[in-house]
Scaffold this motif. Structure first.
Motif, PDB file in Angstrom:
ATOM      1  N   ASN A   6      16.244  -6.258 -14.230  1.00  0.00           N
ATOM      2  CA  ASN A   6      15.744  -5.106 -14.971  1.00  0.00           C
ATOM      3  C   ASN A   6      14.229  -5.002 -14.810  1.00  0.00           C
ATOM      4  OD1 ASN A   6      15.953  -2.892 -16.873  1.00  0.00           O
ATOM      5  ND2 ASN A   6      14.974  -4.249 -18.350  1.00  0.00           N
ATOM      6  N   GLY A   7      13.752  -3.858 -14.353  1.00  0.00           N
ATOM      7  CA  GLY A   7      12.327  -3.654 -14.143  1.00  0.00           C
ATOM      8  C   GLY A   7      11.821  -4.078 -12.783  1.00  0.00           C
ATOM      9  N   ARG A   8      12.633  -4.778 -12.000  1.00  0.00           N
ATOM     10  CA  ARG A   8      12.237  -5.140 -10.643  1.00  0.00           C
ATOM     11  C   ARG A   8      12.210  -3.885  -9.765  1.00  0.00           C
ATOM     12  NH1 ARG A   8       9.898 -10.197 -10.453  1.00  0.00           N
ATOM     13  NH2 ARG A   8      11.204 -11.752 -11.487  1.00  0.00           N
ATOM     14  N   VAL A   9      11.434  -3.943  -8.697  1.00  0.00           N
ATOM     15  CA  VAL A   9      11.311  -2.809  -7.782  1.00  0.00           C
ATOM     16  C   VAL A   9      12.016  -3.152  -6.474  1.00  0.00           C
ATOM     17  CG1 VAL A   9       9.727  -1.271  -6.577  1.00  0.00           C
ATOM     18  CG2 VAL A   9       9.096  -2.221  -8.819  1.00  0.00           C
ATOM     19  N   ALA A  10      12.943  -2.288  -6.067  1.00  0.00           N
ATOM     20  CA  ALA A  10      13.755  -2.539  -4.878  1.00  0.00           C
ATOM     21  C   ALA A  10      13.567  -1.438  -3.855  1.00  0.00           C
ATOM     22  CB  ALA A  10      15.226  -2.653  -5.263  1.00  0.00           C
ATOM     23  N   VAL A  11      13.433  -1.830  -2.607  1.00  0.00           N
ATOM     24  CA  VAL A  11      13.441  -0.911  -1.473  1.00  0.00           C
ATOM     25  C   VAL A  11      14.791  -1.034  -0.787  1.00  0.00           C
ATOM     26  CG1 VAL A  11      12.495  -0.430   0.817  1.00  0.00           C
ATOM     27  CG2 VAL A  11      10.962  -1.017  -1.071  1.00  0.00           C
ATOM     28  N   VAL A  12      15.447   0.100  -0.554  1.00  0.00           N
ATOM     29  CA  VAL A  12      16.689   0.118   0.219  1.00  0.00           C
ATOM     30  C   VAL A  12      16.450   0.994   1.438  1.00  0.00           C
ATOM     31  CG1 VAL A  12      19.147   0.645   0.260  1.00  0.00           C
ATOM     32  CG2 VAL A  12      18.083  -0.164  -1.862  1.00  0.00           C
ATOM     33  N   THR A  13      16.435   0.394   2.619  1.00  0.00           N
ATOM     34  CA  THR A  13      16.296   1.195   3.830  1.00  0.00           C
ATOM     35  C   THR A  13      17.670   1.734   4.222  1.00  0.00           C
ATOM     36  OG1 THR A  13      16.642  -0.606   5.432  1.00  0.00           O
ATOM     37  CG2 THR A  13      14.402  -0.294   4.563  1.00  0.00           C
ATOM     38  N   GLY A  14      17.666   2.880   4.879  1.00  0.00           N
ATOM     39  CA  GLY A  14      18.942   3.537   5.145  1.00  0.00           C
ATOM     40  C   GLY A  14      19.645   3.881   3.852  1.00  0.00           C
ATOM     41  N   GLY A  15      18.845   4.266   2.853  1.00  0.00           N
ATOM     42  CA  GLY A  15      19.373   4.435   1.494  1.00  0.00           C
ATOM     43  C   GLY A  15      19.914   5.807   1.180  1.00  0.00           C
ATOM     44  N   ALA A  16      19.991   6.686   2.161  1.00  0.00           N
ATOM     45  CA  ALA A  16      20.368   8.071   1.882  1.00  0.00           C
ATOM     46  C   ALA A  16      21.866   8.289   1.765  1.00  0.00           C
ATOM     47  CB  ALA A  16      19.810   8.996   2.968  1.00  0.00           C
ATOM     48  N   ARG A  17      22.648   7.376   2.298  1.00  0.00           N
ATOM     49  CA  ARG A  17      24.102   7.591   2.274  1.00  0.00           C
ATOM     50  C   ARG A  17      24.835   6.268   2.463  1.00  0.00           C
ATOM     51  NH1 ARG A  17      21.912  10.445   6.271  1.00  0.00           N
ATOM     52  NH2 ARG A  17      22.558  12.396   5.291  1.00  0.00           N
ATOM     53  N   ALA A  21      23.101   4.051  -0.034  1.00  0.00           N
ATOM     54  CA  ALA A  21      23.015   4.903  -1.227  1.00  0.00           C
ATOM     55  C   ALA A  21      23.721   4.259  -2.407  1.00  0.00           C
ATOM     56  CB  ALA A  21      23.612   6.278  -0.929  1.00  0.00           C
ATOM     57  N   GLU A  22      24.894   3.681  -2.159  1.00  0.00           N
ATOM     58  CA  GLU A  22      25.634   3.052  -3.262  1.00  0.00           C
ATOM     59  C   GLU A  22      24.900   1.816  -3.774  1.00  0.00           C
ATOM     60  OE1 GLU A  22      28.596   2.932  -6.093  1.00  0.00           O
ATOM     61  OE2 GLU A  22      28.034   4.514  -4.687  1.00  0.00           O
ATOM     62  N   THR A  23      24.257   1.085  -2.883  1.00  0.00           N
ATOM     63  CA  THR A  23      23.467  -0.070  -3.313  1.00  0.00           C
ATOM     64  C   THR A  23      22.303   0.372  -4.186  1.00  0.00           C
ATOM     65  OG1 THR A  23      24.076  -1.336  -1.340  1.00  0.00           O
ATOM     66  CG2 THR A  23      22.085  -2.024  -2.510  1.00  0.00           C
ATOM     67  N   ALA A  24      21.645   1.468  -3.811  1.00  0.00           N
ATOM     68  CA  ALA A  24      20.555   1.997  -4.644  1.00  0.00           C
ATOM     69  C   ALA A  24      21.074   2.355  -6.031  1.00  0.00           C
ATOM     70  CB  ALA A  24      19.938   3.214  -3.963  1.00  0.00           C
ATOM     71  N   ARG A  25      22.239   2.967  -6.089  1.00  0.00           N
ATOM     72  CA  ARG A  25      22.810   3.353  -7.398  1.00  0.00           C
ATOM     73  C   ARG A  25      23.115   2.120  -8.255  1.00  0.00           C
ATOM     74  NH1 ARG A  25      26.144   6.593  -3.742  1.00  0.00           N
ATOM     75  NH2 ARG A  25      25.327   8.726  -3.689  1.00  0.00           N
ATOM     76  N   VAL A  26      23.710   1.100  -7.652  1.00  0.00           N
ATOM     77  CA  VAL A  26      24.090  -0.091  -8.414  1.00  0.00           C
ATOM     78  C   VAL A  26      22.845  -0.855  -8.868  1.00  0.00           C
ATOM     79  CG1 VAL A  26      25.310  -2.302  -8.303  1.00  0.00           C
ATOM     80  CG2 VAL A  26      26.357  -0.250  -7.317  1.00  0.00           C
ATOM     81  N   LEU A  27      21.858  -0.985  -7.995  1.00  0.00           N
ATOM     82  CA  LEU A  27      20.610  -1.631  -8.397  1.00  0.00           C
ATOM     83  C   LEU A  27      19.964  -0.876  -9.559  1.00  0.00           C
ATOM     84  CD1 LEU A  27      19.166  -2.441  -4.872  1.00  0.00           C
ATOM     85  CD2 LEU A  27      19.600  -4.139  -6.646  1.00  0.00           C
ATOM     86  N   ALA A  28      19.969   0.455  -9.481  1.00  0.00           N
ATOM     87  CA  ALA A  28      19.392   1.259 -10.557  1.00  0.00           C
ATOM     88  C   ALA A  28      20.156   1.073 -11.858  1.00  0.00           C
ATOM     89  CB  ALA A  28      19.376   2.728 -10.154  1.00  0.00           C
ATOM     90  N   ALA A  29      21.479   0.965 -11.757  1.00  0.00           N
ATOM     91  CA  ALA A  29      22.292   0.751 -12.958  1.00  0.00           C
ATOM     92  C   ALA A  29      21.969  -0.576 -13.624  1.00  0.00           C
ATOM     93  CB  ALA A  29      23.774   0.818 -12.600  1.00  0.00           C
ATOM     94  N   ALA A 217      35.293  -0.357   0.105  1.00  0.00           N
ATOM     95  CA  ALA A 217      34.562   0.843  -0.285  1.00  0.00           C
ATOM     96  C   ALA A 217      33.080   0.480  -0.396  1.00  0.00           C
ATOM     97  CB  ALA A 217      35.076   1.361  -1.623  1.00  0.00           C
ATOM     98  N   PRO A 218      32.183   1.482  -0.328  1.00  0.00           N
ATOM     99  CA  PRO A 218      30.756   1.169  -0.454  1.00  0.00           C
ATOM    100  C   PRO A 218      30.415   0.356  -1.691  1.00  0.00           C
ATOM    101  CG  PRO A 218      31.022   3.404   0.346  1.00  0.00           C
ATOM    102  CD  PRO A 218      32.403   2.898   0.028  1.00  0.00           C
ATOM    103  N   ASP A 219      31.120   0.587  -2.803  1.00  0.00           N
ATOM    104  CA  ASP A 219      30.831  -0.160  -4.025  1.00  0.00           C
ATOM    105  C   ASP A 219      31.117  -1.646  -3.877  1.00  0.00           C
ATOM    106  OD1 ASP A 219      32.201  -0.966  -7.035  1.00  0.00           O
ATOM    107  OD2 ASP A 219      30.173  -0.142  -6.973  1.00  0.00           O
ATOM    108  N   ASP A 220      32.118  -1.995  -3.064  1.00  0.00           N
ATOM    109  CA  ASP A 220      32.397  -3.414  -2.839  1.00  0.00           C
ATOM    110  C   ASP A 220      31.196  -4.108  -2.214  1.00  0.00           C
ATOM    111  OD1 ASP A 220      35.164  -3.413  -3.705  1.00  0.00           O
ATOM    112  OD2 ASP A 220      35.617  -2.290  -1.885  1.00  0.00           O
ATOM    113  N   LEU A 221      30.564  -3.419  -1.277  1.00  0.00           N
ATOM    114  CA  LEU A 221      29.384  -4.000  -0.636  1.00  0.00           C
ATOM    115  C   LEU A 221      28.179  -3.960  -1.562  1.00  0.00           C
ATOM    116  CD1 LEU A 221      29.398  -5.183   2.219  1.00  0.00           C
ATOM    117  CD2 LEU A 221      31.283  -3.609   1.830  1.00  0.00           C
ATOM    118  N   ALA A 222      28.006  -2.847  -2.265  1.00  0.00           N
ATOM    119  CA  ALA A 222      26.855  -2.705  -3.157  1.00  0.00           C
ATOM    120  C   ALA A 222      26.848  -3.785  -4.230  1.00  0.00           C
ATOM    121  CB  ALA A 222      26.848  -1.317  -3.786  1.00  0.00           C
ATOM    122  N   SER A 223      28.012  -4.116  -4.751  1.00  0.00           N
ATOM    123  CA  SER A 223      28.091  -5.152  -5.791  1.00  0.00           C
ATOM    124  C   SER A 223      27.672  -6.511  -5.249  1.00  0.00           C
ATOM    125  CB  SER A 223      29.519  -5.214  -6.343  1.00  0.00           C
ATOM    126  OG  SER A 223      29.867  -4.006  -6.972  1.00  0.00           O
TER     127      SER A 223
END
Length: 250
Positions: A6-17, A21-29, A217-223
């Motif tokens: 929480n509060g950490r700053v993350a860069v996700v390259t290739g984050g548009a889709r 993209a799913e990793t960015a969403r999960v990190l944000a959550a 699914a992308p969520d499996d990898l994002a988790s």
């Protein structure tokens, strides 16, 4: 489970889709602040707006990770927006599939430049701050294709190189409280995968060879990626986590 980001700053390259993209969403959550980096700025902005709409913090930055100057600008934008970069997900990459005897040198170079040189540029850009703060997470997105796929000599070599990069960098950075790991996806049903004209056949073959009997699914990898980027994974470094449903051989 509190992942401690929480509060950490993350860069996700290739984050548009897709996985990015799913990793960015999960990190944000989980409370992280996101720098959504992609060569497609409009798509990256859409992901950032989605995160913002859910109450999160995110910016979008156009960046070709093969270009050192653009990577430096992307890192500077993240630091300007959020003060630091704590987590780097080296996800940018693509296929240029062709049998080696028909592969152009430009197709070889394009994959190597984004997958390997991109990880080099991005890691080098964010590491000084991580080293100064004695905390950091780098997660490199490899692939099950390191075991070899016909038509993917460039992609398989680049992703295997990324695993070697992960191991070496983890040894360099461990004393600074920085972990460096890789996550290697198997067949993942992304929009880009579904758009391939050969998708029905690829899906059929992947299902036939997948021990768990379903595809990722992308969520499996994002988790998995988010866990490896978390404080909970502080004692894990230099490893490759295969998220493949048990499939390894081609």
């Amino acid at each position: 489970m509190d992942l401690g980001i929480n509060g950490r700053v993350a860069v996700v390259t290739g984050g548009a889709r897709g996985i990015g993209a799913e990793t960015a969403r999960v990190l944000a959550a989980e409370g992280a602040k996101l720098v959504v980096s992609d060569i497609d700025l409009a798509a990256a902005e859409a992901v950032a707006r989605e995160i913002q709409g859910l109450g999160g913090h995110a910016i979008a930055v156009r960046c070709d990770v093969a270009n050192e100057a653009e990577v430096g600008q992307m890192a500077a934008a993240g630091i300007e927006a959020f003060g630091a970069i704590d987590i780097l997900i080296n996800n940018a990459g693509f296929n240029r599939d062709r049998y080696l005897t028909k592969m152009a040198e430009t197709e070889w170079d394009a994959v190597m430049d984004v997958v390997l040189k991109g990880a080099f540029h991005c890691s080098r850009a964010v590491l000084p701050g991580m080293m100064e703060r004695k905390w950091g997470r780098i997660v490199n997105i490899a692939s099950r294709s390191v075991f070899g796929n016909p038509g993917q000599t460039n992609y398989s070599a680049a992703k295997m190189g990324l695993i070697g990069f992960t191991r070496a960098l983890s040894l360099e950075q461990a004393k600074y409280g920085i972990t460096v790991n890789a996550v290697a996806p198997g067949f993942v049903e992304t929009d880009a995968m579904r758009a391939l004209p050969t998708y029905p056949k690829l899906r059929e073959l992947a299902l036939a060879k997948n021990p768990v009997g379903f595809l990722g699914a992308p969520d499996d990898l994002a988790s998995a990626i988010t866990f490896m980027a978390s404080e909970r994974a502080r004692y894990i470094t230099g490893v490759t986590l295969y998220v493949t449903g048990g499939r390894f051989s081609s």
